[in-house]
Design a protein around this motif. Structure first.
Motif, PDB file in Angstrom:
ATOM      1  N   PRO A  50       0.730  -1.333   0.011  1.00 57.82           N
ATOM      2  CA  PRO A  50       0.157   0.108  -0.096  1.00 57.82           C
ATOM      3  C   PRO A  50       0.856   1.328   0.298  1.00 57.82           C
ATOM      4  O   PRO A  50       0.355   2.187  -0.682  1.00 57.82           O
ATOM      5  CB  PRO A  50      -0.870  -0.108   1.290  1.00 57.82           C
ATOM      6  N   ILE A  51       2.065   1.103   0.660  1.00 53.08           N
ATOM      7  CA  ILE A  51       2.828   2.401   0.619  1.00 53.08           C
ATOM      8  C   ILE A  51       3.481   2.726  -0.583  1.00 53.08           C
ATOM      9  O   ILE A  51       3.314   3.869  -1.124  1.00 53.08           O
ATOM     10  CB  ILE A  51       3.976   2.253   1.715  1.00 53.08           C
ATOM     11  N   TRP A  53      -3.396  17.442  -6.791  1.00 54.64           N
ATOM     12  CA  TRP A  53      -2.464  16.399  -6.915  1.00 54.64           C
ATOM     13  C   TRP A  53      -1.242  16.648  -6.753  1.00 54.64           C
ATOM     14  O   TRP A  53      -0.119  16.117  -6.378  1.00 54.64           O
ATOM     15  CB  TRP A  53      -2.906  15.380  -8.119  1.00 54.64           C
ATOM     16  N   TYR A  96       0.905   6.070  -7.101  1.00 63.52           N
ATOM     17  CA  TYR A  96      -0.336   6.730  -7.653  1.00 63.52           C
ATOM     18  C   TYR A  96      -0.060   8.447  -7.585  1.00 63.52           C
ATOM     19  O   TYR A  96      -0.504   9.284  -8.354  1.00 63.52           O
ATOM     20  CB  TYR A  96      -1.469   6.314  -6.813  1.00 63.52           C
ATOM     21  N   THR A  97       0.496   8.830  -6.404  1.00 65.55           N
ATOM     22  CA  THR A  97       0.610  10.346  -5.929  1.00 65.55           C
ATOM     23  C   THR A  97       1.502  10.990  -7.174  1.00 65.55           C
ATOM     24  O   THR A  97       1.086  11.924  -7.652  1.00 65.55           O
ATOM     25  CB  THR A  97       1.119  10.639  -4.735  1.00 65.55           C
ATOM     26  N   ILE A 116       0.541   4.032  -2.819  1.00 73.81           N
ATOM     27  CA  ILE A 116       0.162   5.529  -2.744  1.00 73.81           C
ATOM     28  C   ILE A 116       1.084   6.525  -3.350  1.00 73.81           C
ATOM     29  O   ILE A 116       0.848   7.285  -3.947  1.00 73.81           O
ATOM     30  CB  ILE A 116      -0.088   5.645  -1.110  1.00 73.81           C
ATOM     31  N   ILE A 117       2.454   6.097  -2.893  1.00 79.13           N
ATOM     32  CA  ILE A 117       3.396   7.069  -3.462  1.00 79.13           C
ATOM     33  C   ILE A 117       3.382   6.996  -5.078  1.00 79.13           C
ATOM     34  O   ILE A 117       3.616   7.956  -5.749  1.00 79.13           O
ATOM     35  CB  ILE A 117       4.842   6.233  -2.944  1.00 79.13           C
TER      36      ILE A 117
END
Length: 298
Positions: free
Chosen positions: A46-47, A269, A53-54, A50-51
């Motif tokens: 998940p980390i 974003w 996708y950001t 998230i990174i």
């Protein structure tokens, strides 16, 4: 059996038992190592997601204008987040000036004292560390915004300072406790006052850990949006007056992210990616600076 032969028999028995259980211990160790590696991968997924996708969503918003221009209404190109960058610098900087000295002094007090007062303070700090950020925002709203009669950057700094204090105190206490007790005893044995020993010996020795604690507290506060919703409330203008509402990076992410306009969402974003980079740099800087200062103090 002679007395001299008894230790030899015990050694042989231990060697035989170890040889018989070696294979079982190797298998068990391999299973546990595999489970630990699997748990690490599960935590990283998940980390990394998230990174990734950001970065994919926010990198397209980055440009020179994005960091140097003021925001514009939806549909008008060329808008930026310069006011939020400066606002975050002012709000977080003032919060650091409020929280870091007080936190380090309290950490020094807790590292020395073992009485009921220190225990009560430590309990309050532990409870405060678990409070939701929005609760701290309501606290700052009640004690600063309501008496002032208006939102302000100062009230936001107060909220973030309260948020930073538990991190600084607990991490700072650990850093001070890591200093060898011999330094305390040597200074006191020479007849030096405890306050001077703490100022000239203990704090410099604990400085790498204190810097790490300070940077981690700042990285915790710089990404919080909930306290700012009740205090700074945000602004589309470039504001440097602490008595007025002020923009900040977390507020831009929240306020633009909930809009239905694609250009404002892209700005959110891009701001999220900027904030992510700042937090990563703060954490890396804390580690590198602490490592370098440990080498210097040795």
């Amino acid at each position: 059996m002679s007395v001299a032969a008894a230790p030899l028999d015990r050694r042989a028995y231990i060697r035989d038992v170890s040889a018989r259980t070696l294979r079982r211990r190797q298998i068990r160790g391999g299973v546990y190592t595999t489970l630990c590696g699997l748990a690490l991968l599960i935590a990283l997924v998940p980390i990394v997601a998230i990174i990734g996708y950001t970065v994919s969503q926010g990198i397209g918003a980055w440009s020179v204008q994005f960091f140097t221009h003021l925001p514009t209404p939806s549909g008008i190109p060329g808008g930026g987040i310069s006011n939020a960058l400066i606002g975050s610098l002012i709000i977080d900087g003032l919060a650091s000036l409020m929280a870091l000295p007080v936190g380090i002094i309290v950490a020094l007090f807790l590292s020395e004292q073992r009485n009921a007062v220190a225990g009560a303070v430590r309990f309050i700090v532990d409870v405060a560390a678990g409070l939701p950020a929005i609760t701290i925002g309501l606290f700052a709203y009640a004690i600063v915004v309501v008496p002032q009669g208006h939102f302000s950057a100062f009230s936001a700094s107060v909220a973030l300072a309260v948020l930073m204090l538990p991190v600084v105190i607990r991490a700072g206490e650990g850093a001070i406790r890591s200093v060898p007790p011999d330094l305390w005893e040597a200074g006191i044995a020479l007849g030096v006052r405890r306050a001077r020993v703490a100022r000239t010996v203990i704090l410099p020795a604990a400085l790498p850990g204190l810097i790490t604690a300070s940077l981690l507290a700042i990285s915790r506060a710089v990404g919080e949006a909930a306290p700012l919703l009740f205090t700074a409330i945000g602004s589309t203008f470039l504001v440097t007056n602490l008595a007025r509402p002020m923009a900040s990076l977390p507020l831009v992410i929240y306020l633009d992210g909930i809009q239905a306009y694609p250009d404002l969402q892209r700005t959110a974003w891009g701001t999220a990616l900027t904030l992510l980079v700042i937090v990563v740099l703060l954490n890396l800087g804390a580690r590198l600076l602490a490592r370098r200062m440990r080498r210097y103090t040795r």
